[in-house]
Design an enzyme around this catalytic site. Structure first.
Site, short mmCIF file in Angstrom:
data_model
loop_
_atom_site.label_atom_id
_atom_site.label_comp_id
_atom_site.label_asym_id
_atom_site.label_seq_id
_atom_site.Cartn_x
_atom_site.Cartn_y
_atom_site.Cartn_z
N CYS A 61 0.84 -1.20 0.00
CA CYS A 61 0.00 0.00 0.00
C CYS A 61 0.87 1.24 0.00
CB CYS A 61 -0.91 0.01 1.23
SG CYS A 61 -1.88 -1.48 1.42
N ARG B 32 1.34 1.76 -6.00
CA ARG B 32 1.57 0.79 -4.93
C ARG B 32 0.30 0.05 -4.52
NH1 ARG B 32 6.40 1.54 -2.29
NH2 ARG B 32 5.58 0.43 -0.49
N TRP C 5 -3.73 -1.76 -1.35
CA TRP C 5 -3.69 -3.03 -2.06
C TRP C 5 -4.12 -4.09 -1.05
CZ3 TRP C 5 -1.14 -7.77 -1.79
CH2 TRP C 5 -1.22 -8.58 -2.94
N ASN D 293 0.90 0.13 5.96
CA ASN D 293 1.38 -0.69 4.85
C ASN D 293 2.11 -1.87 5.47
OD1 ASN D 293 2.49 -1.73 2.47
ND2 ASN D 293 4.24 -0.35 2.54
N GLY D 294 1.62 -3.09 5.21
CA GLY D 294 2.24 -4.27 5.78
C GLY D 294 1.20 -5.29 6.19
N GLU E 145 10.35 -13.38 -19.49
CA GLU E 145 10.00 -11.99 -19.20
C GLU E 145 8.93 -11.48 -20.16
OE1 GLU E 145 10.09 -8.10 -17.52
OE2 GLU E 145 10.42 -10.14 -16.80
N LYS F 201 5.27 -10.08 -18.99
CA LYS F 201 4.76 -8.75 -19.33
C LYS F 201 3.36 -8.84 -19.94
CE LYS F 201 7.73 -6.17 -17.70
NZ LYS F 201 7.70 -7.16 -16.62
N GLU G 72 0.85 -9.71 -17.20
CA GLU G 72 0.67 -8.66 -16.20
C GLU G 72 -0.31 -7.58 -16.64
OE1 GLU G 72 4.65 -7.89 -13.60
OE2 GLU G 72 4.85 -7.54 -15.75
N HIS H 64 8.30 -31.26 -25.67
CA HIS H 64 8.08 -32.15 -24.54
C HIS H 64 6.77 -31.84 -23.82
CE1 HIS H 64 12.11 -33.85 -24.99
NE2 HIS H 64 12.50 -32.62 -25.24
N LYS I 59 3.20 -2.25 -7.39
CA LYS I 59 4.59 -2.14 -7.83
C LYS I 59 5.56 -2.84 -6.91
CE LYS I 59 7.95 -0.52 -10.35
NZ LYS I 59 8.16 -1.09 -11.68
#
Length: 619
Positions: free
Chosen positions: A2, A27, A74, A100-101, A492, A496, A499, A515, A614
């Protein structure tokens, strides 16, 4: 995860809090709220949704509101709704908290407080903090337990000592209209110090508009701020002296500056950001790399028998590239571990093991925990981070800063290329010290210095890449395939796309497609191949033919001038020629742009993708 911001000063607090929350919205953006201290007490306004939704319900700013706290959330405990939004008041209405936490023992504390007759209204762990502080504050009011401290500070300290877990906190009390308290454990917290005003925030992005001077709180520290100044202590009431530091970026660096999204801006910043990252570190005259932050540990690195990279998400993919670089150039056995797994297993760490933690924010909770475990086992632990003064930067023995400026887009772009650049520099220098000839080292340094300019030619293809995205953005399943050091780039690229466009994508070593995953290939399924010049070029040509034979659509990232690939690719994107080991800094660019354009075409907010934030500061 957050974002919190608080203000104490001479100006009207509300607009400062709202603007600060906008700068912290990356955030978390499930809900938001502010609390202002007024003559009548604490006024809390909060709502579900983004900061824009909060703005719609806010009253006109009051000139007397010079103290307030704000939060953008968040969600962890409790669904994203107005009741669970922060700030949270205690049961007396005199204490307000933003957090935040995660409080790990909130269940036990909640039961105890309920047995004391306190009623909870939300599903959050944070409400435990506000009620606990309020309960202890009331206890102190009727006793002499404070030992000379003022009651508010004492109650906060006593409460924090009972909390297990992580927190970044801003707290105010209606009985102390000129006092703001902040505290930190495991979540970032910075105090910006201006001329008669103070901004407390999770990130310097909310501070730089007001001041560039700041202090960075360490774990289990708190700051008490008044109209006449501030002082810092541990939560156990031991005085701590803090030095003011300059914030290393400007307000201009976090503005959009004409770009539609921060992610697009940061993609296009990569020639400049890589230039800043490598600036002063490439010694062409001597054919050496200068990484001042780890200069005192170069002997240990040169003699290391084992290097472990630990990271999460995009930084993990950079670590995988680092494996190829270290093993090829320095001939050092290397491995990359998910930090979230490393912390819970029994890793083999010998006296000659170096652990390198990689994190853009320097606050990633799992990576920070991996650092602590590695240190407990006696390893030398280095950090590769972007944010100066961050928790990982302070916890590691030494490290290298990326120096790419703030990264606001939730999906990391310029941090990835900088992480790979730092790992490339580290591998070249260790290789030079171990067995790579001086001429070869100088050649790699020269090639590395050309990467920023080469990135510019890829960015010129953005419109072409948008056309490719438009032709395939309706497909819900994609494959990304690469070999060697471009296999992590395939991972990556898939990340992306997932996301920000919410398309299911899978990254694979190209040879592994046979495979099992080849069963997924159906008519029109996009398969993105990284088929650049290198020793495995012929092999990946065979993989492309296997996909085409089964009706897949082939999108190829290839080296400029490759005529052989043109008739095999349904869609072709080219990159300038570069040594294979340095290609990831180029091959990732088309995949970043492909994901960006696909997400925009599908109507998504690329800077605020659903369910993501983020900086993952909670487990």
């Amino acid at each position: 995860m957050c974002g919190i911001v608080a203000y104490l000063g001479k100006k009207t607090a509300q607009p400062i809090l709202v603007e600060g929350l906008k700068r912290l919205e990356y955030r978390g953006y499930d809900s938001a709220g502010i609390a202002l201290l007024r003559d009548a007490g604490i006024n809390v306004q909060k709502t579900c949704g983004r900061i824009s939704a909060l703005e719609e319900i806010l009253e006109c700013p009051q000139g007397v509101d010079t103290l307030g706290i704000g939060h953008t959330r968040w969600a962890t405990h409790g669904v994203p709704n107005t009741i669970n939004a922060h700030p949270h008041l205690d049961y007396t209405g005199r204490i307000a908290v933003v957090h935040n936490g995660i409080i790990e023992n909130y269940g036990t504390l909640k039961t105890w407080l309920q047995n004391e007759g306190i009623t909870f209204v939300s599903e959050t762990d944070t409400e435990v903090i506000s009620h606990l502080i309020g309960y202890l504050y009331c206890e102190a009011e009727s006793s002499e337990r404070c030992g000379g401290q003022h009651r508010f500070e004492w109650a906060v300290q006593q409460a924090l000592q009972k909390l297990h877990g992580t927190f970044g906190l801003a707290i105010l009390c209606a009985d102390f209209p000129d006092t703001l308290i902040g505290a930190k454990r495991g979540s970032p917290l910075i105090l910006g110090v201006g001329d008669g005003e103070y901004v407390l925030a999770s990130d310097a992005a909310a501070i730089v508009e007001h001041t560039t001077r700041a202090i960075y709180l360490a774990d289990n520290e708190m700051v008490t701020i008044g109209s006449e100044g501030f002082y810092t202590k541990t939560i156990n009431n031991v005085v701590v002296a803090k030095d003011l530091k300059e914030i290393e970026f400007s307000l201009d660096q976090i503005e959009l500056n004409g770009f539609e999204h921060h992610m697009l801006k940061e993609i296009f910043e990569q020639p400049q950001s890589l230039g800043m990252c490598m600036g002063g570190r490439l010694d062409h005259a001597c054919g050496k790399i200068k990484l001042g932050g780890i200069a005192d540990h170069l002997r240990e690195l040169t003699q290391a028998k084992h290097i472990i990279f630990t990271a999460c998400g995009t930084a993990f993919h950079a670590g995988l590239v680092g494996e190829f670089l270290l093993e090829h150039l320095a001939r050092v056995p290397a491995e990359t571990e998910y930090a979230s797994e490393f912390r819970y297993r029994n890793p083999i760490i010998g006296d000659d093991t170096i652990v390198v933690a990689i994190s853009q924010s320097g606050e990633t909770a799992d990576t920070l925990a991996a650092v602590e475990q590695a240190k407990e086992r006696g390893a030398t632990v280095l950090g590769i981070v972007n944010v100066v003064g961050s928790s990982i930067a302070r916890a590691t023995d030494a490290g290298v800063y990326l120096h790419v400026g703030p990264e606001i887009g939730v999906a990391s772009t310029k941090a990835f290329t900088a992480q790979v650049a730092v790992l490339s520099m580290l591998a070249i220098e260790l290789g030079r010290r171990r067995h790579v000839s001086s001429d070869d080292a100088a050649w790699y340094i020269d090639e590395l210095s050309q990467i920023p300019e080469k990135i510019g030619t890829i960015l010129d293809q953005s419109s072409h890449i948008r056309e490719i995205a438009a032709a395939n953005a309706d497909r819900e399943n994609w494959l990304f395939l690469g070999r060697g050091c471009n296999y992590p780039v395939a991972l990556e690229g898939a990340l992306k796309l997932k996301e920000i466009s919410y398309i299911h994508a899978e990254g694979l070593p190209a040879a592994e497609m046979k495979h099992g995953p080849i069963a997924l290939i159906a008519d029109g399924m996009p398969a993105v191949f990284i088929a650049t010049a290198g020793p495995q070029y012929d092999k990946i040509m065979g993989n492309i033919e296997e996909v085409k034979a089964r009706g897949g659509k082939v999108i190829v990232v290839a080296t400029e001038g490759d005529e052989q690939i043109e008739h095999r690719a349904d869609y072709l994107i080219t990159i300038p020629d570069a040594p294979e080991l340095l290609q990831p800094m180029l091959t990732v660019l088309p995949l970043q742009l492909l994901a960006y354009h696909a997400a925009v075409l599908r109507g998504h907010d690329v800077d605020k993708p659903r369910n993501l934030a983020k900086s993952v500061t909670v487990e």
